[in-house]
Design a protein around this motif. Structure first.
Motif, short mmCIF file in Angstrom:
data_model
loop_
_atom_site.label_atom_id
_atom_site.label_comp_id
_atom_site.label_asym_id
_atom_site.label_seq_id
_atom_site.Cartn_x
_atom_site.Cartn_y
_atom_site.Cartn_z
N VAL A 222 0.84 -1.21 0.00
CA VAL A 222 0.00 0.00 0.00
C VAL A 222 0.87 1.26 0.00
O VAL A 222 0.60 2.22 -0.73
CB VAL A 222 -0.95 -0.01 1.21
CG1 VAL A 222 -1.66 1.34 1.35
CG2 VAL A 222 -1.98 -1.13 1.07
N ALA A 223 1.93 1.27 0.81
CA ALA A 223 2.80 2.44 0.88
C ALA A 223 3.48 2.71 -0.46
O ALA A 223 3.53 3.85 -0.93
CB ALA A 223 3.85 2.25 1.99
N LEU A 224 3.99 1.66 -1.10
CA LEU A 224 4.65 1.84 -2.39
C LEU A 224 3.67 2.25 -3.49
O LEU A 224 4.00 3.06 -4.36
CB LEU A 224 5.37 0.55 -2.80
CG LEU A 224 6.66 0.23 -2.04
CD1 LEU A 224 7.25 -1.09 -2.53
CD2 LEU A 224 7.69 1.34 -2.19
N LEU A 245 -3.64 14.55 -2.28
CA LEU A 245 -3.66 14.65 -0.82
C LEU A 245 -3.99 13.30 -0.19
O LEU A 245 -3.41 12.93 0.83
CB LEU A 245 -4.65 15.73 -0.37
CG LEU A 245 -4.33 17.16 -0.83
CD1 LEU A 245 -5.43 18.12 -0.38
CD2 LEU A 245 -2.98 17.60 -0.26
N VAL A 246 -4.93 12.58 -0.80
CA VAL A 246 -5.28 11.25 -0.30
C VAL A 246 -4.07 10.32 -0.38
O VAL A 246 -3.79 9.55 0.55
CB VAL A 246 -6.47 10.67 -1.09
CG1 VAL A 246 -6.69 9.20 -0.71
CG2 VAL A 246 -7.73 11.48 -0.82
N SER A 247 -3.34 10.39 -1.49
CA SER A 247 -2.17 9.51 -1.64
C SER A 247 -1.10 9.84 -0.60
O SER A 247 -0.44 8.92 -0.09
CB SER A 247 -1.59 9.64 -3.06
OG SER A 247 -0.98 10.89 -3.28
N TYR A 248 -0.94 11.13 -0.26
CA TYR A 248 0.03 11.49 0.77
C TYR A 248 -0.36 10.88 2.11
O TYR A 248 0.47 10.35 2.84
CB TYR A 248 0.13 13.01 0.92
CG TYR A 248 0.49 13.76 -0.34
CD1 TYR A 248 1.29 13.19 -1.33
CD2 TYR A 248 0.03 15.06 -0.55
CE1 TYR A 248 1.62 13.89 -2.47
CE2 TYR A 248 0.35 15.77 -1.68
CZ TYR A 248 1.15 15.18 -2.66
OH TYR A 248 1.46 15.87 -3.79
N VAL A 252 1.79 8.06 4.27
CA VAL A 252 2.26 8.29 5.64
C VAL A 252 1.64 7.27 6.60
O VAL A 252 2.32 6.70 7.46
CB VAL A 252 1.95 9.72 6.09
CG1 VAL A 252 2.27 9.91 7.57
CG2 VAL A 252 2.74 10.73 5.25
N ALA A 253 0.33 7.03 6.44
CA ALA A 253 -0.36 6.11 7.35
C ALA A 253 0.17 4.68 7.19
O ALA A 253 0.46 3.99 8.18
CB ALA A 253 -1.86 6.14 7.08
N ALA A 254 0.30 4.22 5.95
CA ALA A 254 0.78 2.86 5.72
C ALA A 254 2.24 2.71 6.15
O ALA A 254 2.62 1.71 6.78
CB ALA A 254 0.63 2.47 4.25
N GLY A 255 3.05 3.72 5.84
CA GLY A 255 4.45 3.67 6.25
C GLY A 255 4.59 3.68 7.77
O GLY A 255 5.39 2.91 8.33
N GLY A 256 3.80 4.54 8.44
CA GLY A 256 3.86 4.59 9.91
C GLY A 256 3.39 3.28 10.54
O GLY A 256 4.00 2.78 11.49
N ALA A 257 2.30 2.73 10.00
CA ALA A 257 1.79 1.46 10.53
C ALA A 257 2.80 0.33 10.33
O ALA A 257 2.95 -0.54 11.19
CB ALA A 257 0.47 1.11 9.85
N LEU A 258 3.52 0.36 9.20
CA LEU A 258 4.52 -0.66 8.94
C LEU A 258 5.66 -0.57 9.96
O LEU A 258 6.13 -1.59 10.48
CB LEU A 258 5.07 -0.52 7.52
CG LEU A 258 6.16 -1.51 7.12
CD1 LEU A 258 5.65 -2.95 7.19
CD2 LEU A 258 6.68 -1.20 5.71
N VAL A 259 6.09 0.65 10.26
CA VAL A 259 7.16 0.84 11.24
C VAL A 259 6.74 0.32 12.60
O VAL A 259 7.48 -0.41 13.28
CB VAL A 259 7.56 2.33 11.33
CG1 VAL A 259 8.51 2.55 12.51
CG2 VAL A 259 8.23 2.78 10.03
#
Length: 478
Positions: A222-224, A245-248, A252-259
């Motif tokens: 999802v992040a990629l 804006l939705v893609s941003y 951020v949400a998917a990348g943060g959740a992955l971390v």
């Protein structure tokens, strides 16, 4: 941690002779065919881009999706492909990937419009993500001796690079003679030969019943996807559009959740412990920046020759040949000099060469003589031909044979993300600066900076740690 050469050899294949009984060339050819198809599909599609745009009435953003959609799925699923190879056995997953890629290539060839072609390209990415990490791990286990393995890595890279180097010329000839569809049909005989050789001559590796990190892989994908959408559609929609804006937010949400997930979970998407080894981190950093620069510049050059200098598809392919033919030649040079110089030293030197050569083109315009561009890009690609096998060998040495599947997946994922961002980045530059007298010059500036950043990374993360370790060892012995 045991080294690659101390690993026990995998058991022989049930349907073939033991690996040592088979000529190394047959094993090498079997494991290179997957990479050959994957490399061809990037360089060949680049030179066919103008014909695809004209025939399918595709926009620049659609053309970028045709190129980058494949790379997106490829790099999104590479880590999952490495996990599947660990769980189900590298040979099985390699053959499955070849089969998927075969079917998807046929789908590309018969695509009636840009939308269907994009879907078929996405499916190609699935196949490539399955066979790429397995290819590297099977190569490591097929050649357990470090010196022989290093030599085979150089030859393996040379086979792939020859395909990539000849790809634009072959693609231009095929497009001119038979239409753009023929570039995808080229994969079919290669896939059949590769599958037959693999089934007969490659021994299966042991399967490990590891648990796949499915939620983490979903977040990664999802992040990629959000990053790709932002980079490709930004110039067309506008960077402040609602969809952007939705893609941003999704990125951020998917990348943060992955971390967060990676910090708490036991089964990880990425083996973060390997990044504690500086040379492993350095090889991955070089991989990202190298692919960013190389494939971004090749995407831009194919369009530059056709749109700025008026070359047809076949002429553009011929004009790219003097620039790309250096890949396999430099790979062979690496195979001969790799035993005399460290991988860190070779990476640093040739990244500097590629960076400086690229920066000489920051004044390029549509009226720049062809030979000037060919010489500068050719010199940069001499460096690229040494960098590619050098960073792979550095990664294998850093990770060890027991981590070959997942380490290969991480490196290839980083490299393909670099390709994804590099191609999309060049598209952003060319879409924003539509003047062919300024856009390519700015692209070369970005490419040169990426190569130089890679040289700095190789120096800091590969050469310096090696020297410090060598000094510490000498002191301990004294």
């Amino acid at each position: 941690m045991p080294s690659a050469e101390s690993e026990t050899q995998p058991p022989p294949a049930a349907d073939g002779p033991p690996p040592r009984a088979v000529a190394p060339g047959l094993r090498l050819t079997a494991l290179a065919t997957g990479f050959v198809m994957a490399a061809l599909d990037v360089t060949v599609v680049n030179v066919a881009g103008a014909a695809i745009q004209e025939n399918l009435k595709a926009s620049l953003s659609e053309l970028t999706w045709i190129v980058d959609g494949y790379v997106l799925v490829f790099c999104s699923l590479l880590l999952l492909g490495g996990g599947l190879a660990n769980r189900l056995g590298g040979k099985n997953v390699y053959l499955w990937g070849m089969a998927v890629f075969f079917v998807a290539s046929l789908g590309c060839a018969i695509a009636p419009n840009a939308a269907v072609l994009i879907i078929a390209r996405l499916l190609q990415g699935v196949g490539a993500a399955l066979f790429m990490p397995s290819s590297l791990s099977l190569l490591v286990f097929s050649f357990p001796d470090k010196r022989q393995r290093t030599r085979m890595l150089g030859l393996w890279s040379a086979i792939v690079a020859t395909s990539a180097g000849l790809g634009p010329t072959v693609g231009g000839l095929l497009v001119s003679a038979f239409g753009w569809q023929s570039i995808f049909l080229l994969n079919l005989p290669i896939g059949v030969v590769g599958a037959l050789l693999t089934k007969r001559y490659i021994a299966p590796t042991e399967a490990h019943r590891v648990k796949l990190a499915v939620p983490g892989h979903v977040l990664w994908i999802v992040a990629l996807a959000a990053l790709s959408f932002a980079l490709i559609e930004g110039p067309r929609l506008g960077w402040g559009a609602g969809a952007m804006l939705v893609s941003y937010v999704v990125l951020v949400a998917a990348g943060g959740a992955l971390v967060v997930r990676e910090r708490r979970a036991e089964n990880l998407v990425i083996p973060w412990s390997l990044f504690r080894r500086p040379s492993f981190t350095g090889a991955n950093l070089v991989g990202f920046l190298f692919n960013f620069a190389l494939y971004g510049s090749m995407f831009m050059l194919a369009l530059y020759l056709q749109h700025a200098q008026g070359a047809g598809a076949f002429q553009a392919g011929l004009e790219l040949l003097p620039m790309t033919i250096w890949f396999p030649l430099a790979n062979l040079v690496y195979a001969r000099i790799s035993a005399r110089f460290s991988n860190g030293a070779l990476l640093t030197l040739f990244l500097l060469v590629a960076g400086v050569a690229s920066l000489t083109m920051v004044t390029v315009t549509s009226s720049t003589p062809y030979w000037v561009v060919a010489v500068a890009v050719g010199i940069a690609n001499i460096g690229a031909g040494v960098i590619s096998p050098g960073m792979t060998a550095a990664l294998v040495d850093a990770a060890g044979a027991e981590h070959a599947n997942v380490a290969g997946s991480v490196l290839n994922a980083n490299r393909q993300i670099g390709t994804l961002v590099g191609i999309a980045g060049m598209s952003v530059v060319l879409g924003t600066v539509s003047d062919w007298d300024r856009g390519p010059a700015l692209c070369f500036l970005v490419v040169g900076a990426a190569y130089l950043a890679g040289a700095l990374g190789a120096w800091l993360l590969i050469i310096r740690p090696e020297r410090l370790e060598s000094t510490a060892t000498a002191g301990a012995v004294a």
